[in-house]
Design a protein around this motif. Structure first.
Motif, PDB file in Angstrom:
ATOM      1  N   LEU A  50      40.527  35.990  38.113  1.00 21.20           N
ATOM      2  CA  LEU A  50      39.754  36.470  36.793  1.00 21.20           C
ATOM      3  C   LEU A  50      38.006  36.338  36.753  1.00 21.20           C
ATOM      4  N   ARG A  51      37.785  34.737  36.965  1.00 23.58           N
ATOM      5  CA  ARG A  51      36.175  34.718  37.214  1.00 23.58           C
ATOM      6  C   ARG A  51      35.786  35.127  38.450  1.00 23.58           C
ATOM      7  N   LEU A  52      36.465  34.841  39.402  1.00 26.06           N
ATOM      8  CA  LEU A  52      35.838  35.376  40.495  1.00 26.06           C
ATOM      9  C   LEU A  52      35.814  37.396  40.570  1.00 26.06           C
ATOM     10  N   GLU A  53      36.835  37.766  39.397  1.00 24.82           N
ATOM     11  CA  GLU A  53      35.883  39.101  39.517  1.00 24.82           C
ATOM     12  C   GLU A  53      35.003  39.189  38.563  1.00 24.82           C
ATOM     13  N   GLU A  54      35.041  38.786  37.816  1.00 22.89           N
ATOM     14  CA  GLU A  54      33.826  38.530  36.416  1.00 22.89           C
ATOM     15  C   GLU A  54      32.000  38.488  37.989  1.00 22.89           C
ATOM     16  N   GLN A  55      32.082  37.406  38.448  1.00 19.06           N
ATOM     17  CA  GLN A  55      31.217  36.813  39.063  1.00 19.06           C
ATOM     18  C   GLN A  55      30.709  37.866  40.406  1.00 19.06           C
ATOM     19  N   TYR A  56      31.636  38.524  40.893  1.00 20.24           N
ATOM     20  CA  TYR A  56      31.262  39.538  41.496  1.00 20.24           C
ATOM     21  C   TYR A  56      31.481  41.345  40.939  1.00 20.24           C
ATOM     22  N   ALA A  57      31.246  41.116  40.143  1.00 20.90           N
ATOM     23  CA  ALA A  57      32.147  42.373  39.535  1.00 20.90           C
ATOM     24  C   ALA A  57      30.210  43.207  40.128  1.00 20.90           C
ATOM     25  N   GLY A  58      31.042  44.168  39.895  1.00 15.93           N
ATOM     26  CA  GLY A  58      29.863  45.862  40.297  1.00 15.93           C
ATOM     27  C   GLY A  58      28.853  45.117  41.781  1.00 15.93           C
ATOM     28  N   LYS A  59      29.850  44.213  42.695  1.00 15.61           N
ATOM     29  CA  LYS A  59      29.194  44.042  44.105  1.00 15.61           C
ATOM     30  C   LYS A  59      31.101  44.619  45.322  1.00 15.61           C
ATOM     31  N   ASP A  60      30.128  44.455  46.021  1.00 17.14           N
ATOM     32  CA  ASP A  60      30.543  45.300  47.553  1.00 17.14           C
ATOM     33  C   ASP A  60      32.308  44.429  47.360  1.00 17.14           C
ATOM     34  N   ILE A  61      33.345  44.761  46.350  1.00 16.44           N
ATOM     35  CA  ILE A  61      34.275  44.302  46.633  1.00 16.44           C
ATOM     36  C   ILE A  61      35.255  45.082  45.937  1.00 16.44           C
ATOM     37  N   HIS A  62      36.293  45.366  46.222  1.00 10.03           N
ATOM     38  CA  HIS A  62      37.676  45.497  45.861  1.00 10.03           C
ATOM     39  C   HIS A  62      38.629  44.206  44.868  1.00 10.03           C
ATOM     40  N   PHE A  63      38.409  44.258  44.348  1.00 10.36           N
ATOM     41  CA  PHE A  63      40.148  43.066  44.413  1.00 10.36           C
ATOM     42  C   PHE A  63      41.037  43.717  43.860  1.00 10.36           C
ATOM     43  N   VAL A  64      42.751  43.661  44.733  1.00 10.12           N
ATOM     44  CA  VAL A  64      44.078  44.122  44.160  1.00 10.12           C
ATOM     45  C   VAL A  64      44.613  42.794  44.067  1.00 10.12           C
TER      46      VAL A  64
END
Length: 141
Positions: A50-64
């Motif tokens: 969750l922290r990673l997803e928040e830190q990289y929100a709007g970046k060029d990474i899909h979290f699946v």
């Protein structure tokens, strides 16, 4: 599964029934979490994810997150709690994707490039500080 090789694909419904395939995610990096609701170490990684997803929100990474739960209802109940982000899919315990990656234990994290090729077939966990270093390096490209 070697770095630079095309990743095996997946095609599974999300929590709303929309089919999501690896091909539909091309154009961004893809960080895959293979997990299950009954897996203690998997659940232990969730706050870090969750922290990673928040830190990289709007970046060029899909979290699946690919659940290998055999009980889809249990998976749905866990997802509906609302504390998980990213793309949530249930592939079940006998998926071709898991077989091709030779996944025998979970959690397992996989990192793919923008074209769906393997960067790391056994990527660092979200709790490992090296994952942010890796993401930062990739996003500079």
């Amino acid at each position: 599964m070697r770095a630079g090789s095309p990743s095996p694909s997946f095609n599974a419904p999300d929590i709303n029934g929309k089919m999501v395939s690896l091909e539909s995610l091309k154009g961004k990096y893809v960080y895959i979490d293979v997990w299950a609701t009954w897996c203690g170490p998997c659940r232990g990684e969730l706050p870090h994810m969750l922290r990673l997803e928040e830190q990289y929100a709007g970046k060029d990474i899909h979290f699946v997150s690919l659940s290998c739960d055999s009980n889809k209802t249990t998976w749905e109940q866990r997802i509906k709690k609302g504390d998980m982000k990213g793309i949530q899919l249930c592939i079940g315990p006998n998926s071709d994707f898991m077989a091709k990656y030779l996944i025998k234990g979970i959690p397992r994290f996989i990192l793919l490039d923008r074209e769906g090729k393997i960067i790391k077939a056994n990527a660092p966990r979200p709790s490992n500080p090296n994952i942010t270093k890796l993401f930062d390096e990739l996003l500079k490209k």
